[in-house]
Every structure is written in structure tokens, then in C-alpha cells.
Design an enzyme around this catalytic site. Structure first.
Site, PDB file in Angstrom:
ATOM      1  N   SER A  78       0.833  -1.189   0.000  1.00 56.94           N
ATOM      2  CA  SER A  78       0.000   0.000   0.000  1.00 56.94           C
ATOM      3  C   SER A  78       0.880   1.256   0.000  1.00 56.94           C
ATOM      4  O   SER A  78       1.697   1.444  -0.895  1.00 56.94           O
ATOM      5  CB  SER A  78      -0.950  -0.047   1.203  1.00 56.94           C
ATOM      6  N   ASP A 130      -9.820  -4.345  -4.741  1.00 53.02           N
ATOM      7  CA  ASP A 130      -9.253  -3.412  -3.766  1.00 53.02           C
ATOM      8  C   ASP A 130     -10.117  -2.153  -3.654  1.00 53.02           C
ATOM      9  O   ASP A 130     -10.236  -1.398  -4.621  1.00 53.02           O
ATOM     10  CB  ASP A 130      -7.829  -3.032  -4.203  1.00 53.02           C
ATOM     11  N   HIS A 145      -8.023  -5.264  -0.380  1.00 54.40           N
ATOM     12  CA  HIS A 145      -6.752  -4.619  -0.036  1.00 54.40           C
ATOM     13  C   HIS A 145      -6.011  -5.523   0.949  1.00 54.40           C
ATOM     14  O   HIS A 145      -6.038  -5.304   2.165  1.00 54.40           O
ATOM     15  CB  HIS A 145      -7.028  -3.248   0.580  1.00 54.40           C
TER      16      HIS A 145
END
Length: 252
Positions: A148, A202, A233
């Protein structure tokens, strides 16, 4: 954001909570205060390193459990470094203070970016790479990885680092300032292997941003691998297996 690891049993690897061994000397004899980090080793005498950056609001422990599930050969002597980002207020989260590599105003590649925070964290990550080199690991045996926001930092720092790295890995991430990449990227890492993985479901970092990062790197003739997974995610067992295979190709 923290990653959801679908395998979370305890690691059998040796690990230590570190504060970077306190200040260290850089080549100019200036004191460098390293970020605090978690260290996991697969051997008493590591010959390669993986520096793995966590996501927004997580810490270095987030990916610590993943090491034994990468399927690395028993003879691969790896030191994993999982640093803790500094605490800072995050605009997109209502100003809540949490560990982050930079403030996020919105999920975007260019607009509203915290350039000062990005530059500060980039320097701290470079210091970790330099520290591993000072411990006897050549840059060509160091992988810079992240998830991320940490993956965005891995791409940002790795593609600009002046010495060739073993590999750069970005999971559920994106490119920061993609319009600057051509002018700012390091020639030394123009042929460094890049792994990009992203979940098609996601809801946090849009899948399209991962695709855009892959497309831009591929357009620059970089050796980039693209992997997509039917997950949100997070990371999943198939992705972990792909990461392990890729790492073996980079530092095995």
C-alpha cells in the site's frame, strides 16, 4: 492500511525488535538515527536483505509473520527488515495520528501529495539501505518491498536509488509523481526486477492505479512482473507464493 494476511501462525525465524542500534555513522561521519524496525533472520550469517515497508496505520510487525510462508530454500540466508514509519496526522483519516510514510490528502498519484513527508521518509528508507550495505550486504543483494503506502514508497525510493538493487516490490500500491519518474529515476536501477501485485477488488487503492504503475514501467522497458488476484486490499496465499518465487530469482 494494515494488510490482511490469510496465514498468521507464528514464525519460526529468529527475530528482534530493534531501534536501529542507535545512531550510526554515514560515509560523511554524520550521525544517522535509523527508524525503529523489526528484524527477522533465516540464518546467523545473512548474505542478502529484504527491507519491507508497511501500509498506512500499521507497523513493522504487520508482515513479520509472512517470512516462513514465502517458501524460501533452507539455505537462503536472508535478513528481513520491517521498519516502523513515524507517527503523523493523516488528513484523509480526519487528522488521526498514526504510523505513516507521509500524509494522504486523497488517493492520487499527483494531486495533494505531501511532498515534504515523502522526501523525509525517502531519506529514512535510503538510510536503512545504506545501513544494510554497511553491515556487509551489497546493494545488489537488497530487495526493497512494501504494501500500500509502503509499496508506493518502495517504488519511489527504489527506482531513484543510486546503486543497483536486487529487486523492488510493490503490493496494492501506486507510483508517486509518475510524471517525474523519467527525469528522476536512477540509471543503475533501470533494469532492476520489479514485482507489482494488486487485488482486483481493492476498495482502498484502486486497481487502476496498480495497472497504471505497471504500464508506465513497462513502457520504460523495465523488467516488471504484473500479478493480479481476486482479493481486496490484502495479500493471499497465491500472492505470497509468487512473491517467494520472485525473491528467489532476485537474491537466490
Amino acid at each position: 492500511m494494515t494488510a490482511t494476511l490469510y496465514v498468521m501462525n507464528g514464525s519460526n525465524s529468529a527475530h528482534n525488535n530493534r531501534t536501529g542500534d542507535g545512531p550510526v555513522n554515514d560515509p560523511g561521519d554524520n550521525q544517522v538515527e535509523l527508524l525503529e524496525y523489526v528484524e527477522v533472520t533465516t540464518s546467523d550469517k545473512p548474505s542478502c536483505s529484504v527491507i519491507w515497508l508497511h501500509g498506512l496505520g500499521a507497523d513493522g510487525h504487520d508482515f513479520e509473520p509472512i517470512v516462513p510462508y514465502l517458501g524460501l530454500p533452507a539455505g537462503m540466508a536472508v535478513r528481513f527488515i520491517f521498519p516502523h514509519a513515524l507517527m503523523r496526522p493523516i488528513t484523509i483519516n480526519g487528522g488521526a495520528v498514526m504510523r505513516a510514510w507521509y500524509d494522504i490528502i486523497e488517493i492520487s498519484t499527483n494531486r495533494g501529495q505531501d511532498e515534504a513527508g515523502i522526501n523525509h521518509s525517502a531519506r529514512k528508507v535510503r538510510e536503512l539501505i545504506d545501513f544494510e550495505i554497511s553491515r556487509g550486504i551489497p546493494a545488489s543483494k537488497i530487495i526493497l518491498a512494501g504494501f500500500s503506502q509502503g509499496g508506493a514508497m518502495a517504488l519511489h525510493v527504489g527506482l531513484r536509488y543510486p546503486q543497483k538493487l536486487a529487486g523492488i516490490m510493490a503490493l496494492s500500491a501506486y507510483l508517486i509523481f509518475p510524471d517525474r519518474l523519467q527525469s528522476e529515476s536512477s540509471k543503475a536501477n533501470s533494469v532492476t526486477p520489479v514485482f507489482i501485485g494488486h487485488g482486483t477488488q481493492d476498495p482502498v487503492v484502486p486497481y487502476a492505479l496498480g495497472q497504471a504503475a505497471h504500464s508506465l514501467l513497462r513502457a520504460g522497458q523495465r523488467p516488471v512482473e504484473w500479478h493480479s488476484y481476486p482479493i481486496p486490499h490484502s495479500v493471499s496465499p497465491p500472492e505470497i507464493a509468487d512473491i517467494g518465487r520472485w525473491m528467489q530469482g532476485c537474491i537466490g
